[in-house]
Scaffold this active site. Structure first.
Site, PDB file in Angstrom:
ATOM      1  N   VAL A 173       0.811  -1.229   0.000  1.00  0.00           N
ATOM      2  CA  VAL A 173       0.000   0.000   0.000  1.00  0.00           C
ATOM      3  C   VAL A 173       0.844   1.279   0.000  1.00  0.00           C
ATOM      4  O   VAL A 173       0.290   2.381   0.025  1.00  0.00           O
ATOM      5  CB  VAL A 173      -1.014   0.041   1.167  1.00  0.00           C
ATOM      6  CG1 VAL A 173      -2.123  -0.974   0.969  1.00  0.00           C
ATOM      7  CG2 VAL A 173      -0.320  -0.129   2.507  1.00  0.00           C
TER       8      VAL A 173
ATOM      9  N   ASN B   9      -7.046  -0.506   5.731  1.00  0.00           N
ATOM     10  CA  ASN B   9      -6.817  -1.211   7.003  1.00  0.00           C
ATOM     11  C   ASN B   9      -5.371  -1.658   7.220  1.00  0.00           C
ATOM     12  O   ASN B   9      -4.940  -1.776   8.361  1.00  0.00           O
ATOM     13  CB  ASN B   9      -7.763  -2.421   7.064  1.00  0.00           C
ATOM     14  CG  ASN B   9      -7.372  -3.374   8.158  1.00  0.00           C
ATOM     15  OD1 ASN B   9      -7.604  -3.109   9.344  1.00  0.00           O
ATOM     16  ND2 ASN B   9      -6.723  -4.481   7.796  1.00  0.00           N
TER      17      ASN B   9
ATOM     18  N   SER C  28      -7.184   3.654  15.577  1.00  0.00           N
ATOM     19  CA  SER C  28      -6.813   2.868  16.760  1.00  0.00           C
ATOM     20  C   SER C  28      -7.196   3.710  17.981  1.00  0.00           C
ATOM     21  O   SER C  28      -7.321   4.942  17.881  1.00  0.00           O
ATOM     22  CB  SER C  28      -5.297   2.646  16.764  1.00  0.00           C
ATOM     23  OG  SER C  28      -4.869   2.170  18.023  1.00  0.00           O
TER      24      SER C  28
ATOM     25  N   TYR D 180       3.396   5.421  15.912  1.00  0.00           N
ATOM     26  CA  TYR D 180       2.066   4.829  15.785  1.00  0.00           C
ATOM     27  C   TYR D 180       0.983   5.813  16.244  1.00  0.00           C
ATOM     28  O   TYR D 180      -0.034   5.998  15.581  1.00  0.00           O
ATOM     29  CB  TYR D 180       2.017   3.536  16.604  1.00  0.00           C
ATOM     30  CG  TYR D 180       0.819   2.661  16.323  1.00  0.00           C
ATOM     31  CD1 TYR D 180       0.731   1.913  15.150  1.00  0.00           C
ATOM     32  CD2 TYR D 180      -0.239   2.574  17.233  1.00  0.00           C
ATOM     33  CE1 TYR D 180      -0.362   1.097  14.896  1.00  0.00           C
ATOM     34  CE2 TYR D 180      -1.338   1.758  16.986  1.00  0.00           C
ATOM     35  CZ  TYR D 180      -1.389   1.020  15.822  1.00  0.00           C
ATOM     36  OH  TYR D 180      -2.493   0.215  15.568  1.00  0.00           O
TER      37      TYR D 180
ATOM     38  N   LYS E  31      -1.858   7.294  13.784  1.00  0.00           N
ATOM     39  CA  LYS E  31      -3.281   6.996  13.989  1.00  0.00           C
ATOM     40  C   LYS E  31      -4.096   8.261  14.302  1.00  0.00           C
ATOM     41  O   LYS E  31      -5.266   8.344  13.935  1.00  0.00           O
ATOM     42  CB  LYS E  31      -3.446   5.925  15.071  1.00  0.00           C
ATOM     43  CG  LYS E  31      -2.897   4.546  14.656  1.00  0.00           C
ATOM     44  CD  LYS E  31      -3.574   3.999  13.392  1.00  0.00           C
ATOM     45  CE  LYS E  31      -3.122   2.584  13.059  1.00  0.00           C
ATOM     46  NZ  LYS E  31      -3.774   2.039  11.851  1.00  0.00           N
TER      47      LYS E  31
ATOM     48  N   ILE F  22      -6.917  -5.799  20.148  1.00  0.00           N
ATOM     49  CA  ILE F  22      -7.632  -6.949  19.606  1.00  0.00           C
ATOM     50  C   ILE F  22      -6.615  -8.074  19.416  1.00  0.00           C
ATOM     51  O   ILE F  22      -5.479  -7.816  18.979  1.00  0.00           O
ATOM     52  CB  ILE F  22      -8.256  -6.611  18.227  1.00  0.00           C
ATOM     53  CG1 ILE F  22      -8.993  -5.250  18.260  1.00  0.00           C
ATOM     54  CG2 ILE F  22      -9.172  -7.733  17.758  1.00  0.00           C
ATOM     55  CD1 ILE F  22     -10.196  -5.160  19.136  1.00  0.00           C
TER      56      ILE F  22
HETATM   57  N1  LIG Z   1      -4.861  -5.624  16.558  1.00  0.00           N
HETATM   58  C1  LIG Z   1      -5.076  -4.554  17.275  1.00  0.00           C
HETATM   59  O1  LIG Z   1      -5.159  -4.602  18.504  1.00  0.00           O
HETATM   60  C2  LIG Z   1      -5.252  -3.223  16.601  1.00  0.00           C
HETATM   61  C3  LIG Z   1      -5.725  -2.167  17.390  1.00  0.00           C
HETATM   62  C4  LIG Z   1      -5.915  -0.937  16.795  1.00  0.00           C
HETATM   63  C5  LIG Z   1      -5.652  -0.770  15.451  1.00  0.00           C
HETATM   64  N2  LIG Z   1      -5.187  -1.822  14.725  1.00  0.00           N
HETATM   65  C6  LIG Z   1      -4.935  -1.581  13.315  1.00  0.00           C
HETATM   66  O2  LIG Z   1      -5.648  -2.533  12.568  1.00  0.00           O
HETATM   67  C7  LIG Z   1      -4.998  -2.758  11.319  1.00  0.00           C
HETATM   68  C8  LIG Z   1      -4.809  -4.242  11.136  1.00  0.00           C
HETATM   69  O3  LIG Z   1      -4.053  -4.745  12.209  1.00  0.00           O
HETATM   70  P1  LIG Z   1      -4.046  -6.304  12.591  1.00  0.00           P
HETATM   71  O4  LIG Z   1      -3.958  -6.353  14.071  1.00  0.00           O
HETATM   72  O5  LIG Z   1      -5.132  -7.008  11.891  1.00  0.00           O
HETATM   73  O6  LIG Z   1      -2.620  -6.696  12.011  1.00  0.00           O
HETATM   74  P2  LIG Z   1      -2.104  -8.007  11.247  1.00  0.00           P
HETATM   75  O7  LIG Z   1      -0.622  -7.936  11.312  1.00  0.00           O
HETATM   76  O8  LIG Z   1      -2.787  -9.225  11.769  1.00  0.00           O
HETATM   77  O9  LIG Z   1      -2.597  -7.760   9.761  1.00  0.00           O
HETATM   78  C9  LIG Z   1      -2.094  -6.715   8.991  1.00  0.00           C
HETATM   79  C10 LIG Z   1      -2.123  -7.131   7.532  1.00  0.00           C
HETATM   80  O10 LIG Z   1      -1.644  -6.017   6.771  1.00  0.00           O
HETATM   81  C11 LIG Z   1      -0.729  -6.485   5.815  1.00  0.00           C
HETATM   82  N3  LIG Z   1       0.221  -5.420   5.495  1.00  0.00           N
HETATM   83  C12 LIG Z   1       1.172  -4.895   6.291  1.00  0.00           C
HETATM   84  N4  LIG Z   1       1.867  -3.946   5.633  1.00  0.00           N
HETATM   85  C13 LIG Z   1       1.328  -3.882   4.388  1.00  0.00           C
HETATM   86  C14 LIG Z   1       1.617  -3.110   3.234  1.00  0.00           C
HETATM   87  N5  LIG Z   1       2.617  -2.226   3.207  1.00  0.00           N
HETATM   88  N6  LIG Z   1       0.870  -3.297   2.134  1.00  0.00           N
HETATM   89  C15 LIG Z   1      -0.136  -4.211   2.129  1.00  0.00           C
HETATM   90  N7  LIG Z   1      -0.441  -4.991   3.173  1.00  0.00           N
HETATM   91  C16 LIG Z   1       0.283  -4.817   4.292  1.00  0.00           C
HETATM   92  C17 LIG Z   1      -0.054  -7.703   6.456  1.00  0.00           C
HETATM   93  O11 LIG Z   1       0.493  -8.565   5.457  1.00  0.00           O
HETATM   94  C18 LIG Z   1      -1.207  -8.316   7.221  1.00  0.00           C
HETATM   95  O12 LIG Z   1      -1.913  -9.265   6.435  1.00  0.00           O
HETATM   96  C19 LIG Z   1      -3.705  -1.958  11.373  1.00  0.00           C
HETATM   97  O13 LIG Z   1      -3.906  -0.719  10.728  1.00  0.00           O
HETATM   98  C20 LIG Z   1      -3.498  -1.745  12.867  1.00  0.00           C
HETATM   99  O14 LIG Z   1      -2.733  -0.589  13.131  1.00  0.00           O
HETATM  100  C21 LIG Z   1      -4.982  -3.033  15.268  1.00  0.00           C
END
Ligand SMILES: NC(=O)c1ccc[n+]([C@@H]2O[C@H](COP(=O)([O-])OP(=O)(O)OC[C@H]3O[C@@H](n4cnc5c(N)ncnc54)[C@H](O)[C@@H]3O)[C@@H](O)[C@H]2O)c1
Length: 252
Positions: free
Chosen positions: A63, A89, A142, A155, A159, A188
């Protein structure tokens, strides 16, 4: 089937929250393009959707790469003919250190993946949505977009930027039929938080999470279902705002 005949792109759709978003959008009838830099995991999400009787395709994308983003947009239009929902996302965590200990390269990387990508993806998709006179952009912010915390300067800054970006897109294009909204998840249980050692006793968010009203970590489906609602016409009067989905952890 609140999203019947709609077409959605979900970045980072191969894992965690993006996978749940993809599955829940498909459950409501949307065709889903699962866009991820990890094609194998995007394929797995597509399989899950197809097993439930839904329609989906995977496409590899970084992305932060303009050429690959253009390819995702063209692929989606060639395959399904429209783009109704964009879930920005994909994201990564930062160094989770204090400012003086954060290398500039780390700042650049996190800001590129977590914030600049929204600008690039949205810019690529908006012309199609404007032509259709409707579209929904859902950004994954987030709780770190609402608060300062142990998540670290990159981060937290990225965000907070996601939330500002969400407002500004609604301000600029809301009158043209575009809804721009964000979700702000708390901690999460996903590969991101597990690998970073955030969850579990001793994790950087453990006490904050356990002291919050919900007193537990969230599950990906608790985000995916909210995103499917926000994408639907049931959320037609919600624009430019961020929905916290964090068990109450940001009320203090
Ligand atoms: N898990 C949490 O607690 C949480 C809380 C708040 C926000 N978030 C946000 O939610 C989103 C998803 O997080 P998650 O926990 O599901 O993470 P995750 O690591 O399980 O999934 C992230 C996905 O994004 C893909 N990715 C990473 N960099 C990329 C890039 N440059 N281009 C394309 N794909 C890319 C990865 O391959 C992966 O499949 C993120 O933006 C994260 O900041 C997560």
């Amino acid at each position: 089937m609140k999203l019947k005949d709609r077409v959605s792109i979900v970045t980072g759709g191969g894992s965690g929250l993006g996978r749940s978003m993809s599955v829940n959008l498909a459950k409501e009838g949307s065709k889903v393009v699962v866009a991820d830099m990890n094609l194998e995991s995007a394929d797995e999400t597509v399989e899950m959707i197809k097993e439930n009787g839904g329609e989906a395709s995977s496409v590899e994308v970084d992305v932060t790469n303009q050429e690959q983003i253009d390819h995702v947009v063209q692929f989606t239009l060639d395959t399904y003919g429209s783009i109704d929902v964009l879930c920005n996302n994909a994201g990564i965590g930062g160094a989770a250190e204090k400012l003086l200990d954060v290398p500039t390269e780390s700042w650049d990387k996190v800001l590129n993946v977590d914030l600049k990508s929204l600008f690039l993806m949205t810019k690529a998709v908006l012309p199609t949505m404007l032509k259709q006179e409707k579209g929904v952009i859902i950004n994954t912010a987030s709780a770190s977009g609402l608060l300062a915390s142990n998540a670290g300067i990159e981060y937290t800054s990225a965000k907070h930027g996601v939330i500002g970006f969400t407002k500004q897109v609604a301000f600029e294009y809301g009158h043209d039929g575009i809804r721009s909204v964000a979700v702000a998840p708390g901690v999460i249980e996903t590969p991101l938080t597990e690998e970073a050692g955030m969850t579990g006793p001793g994790g950087i968010f453990h006490d904050l999470t356990m002291n919050a009203p919900a007193g537990r970590y969230g599950k990906p489906d608790e985000i995916g279902k909210v995103v499917a609602f926000l994408a639907s016409d049931d959320a037609s009067f919600i624009n430019g705002t961020t929905v916290p989905v964090e068990g109450g952890s940001s009320i203090y």
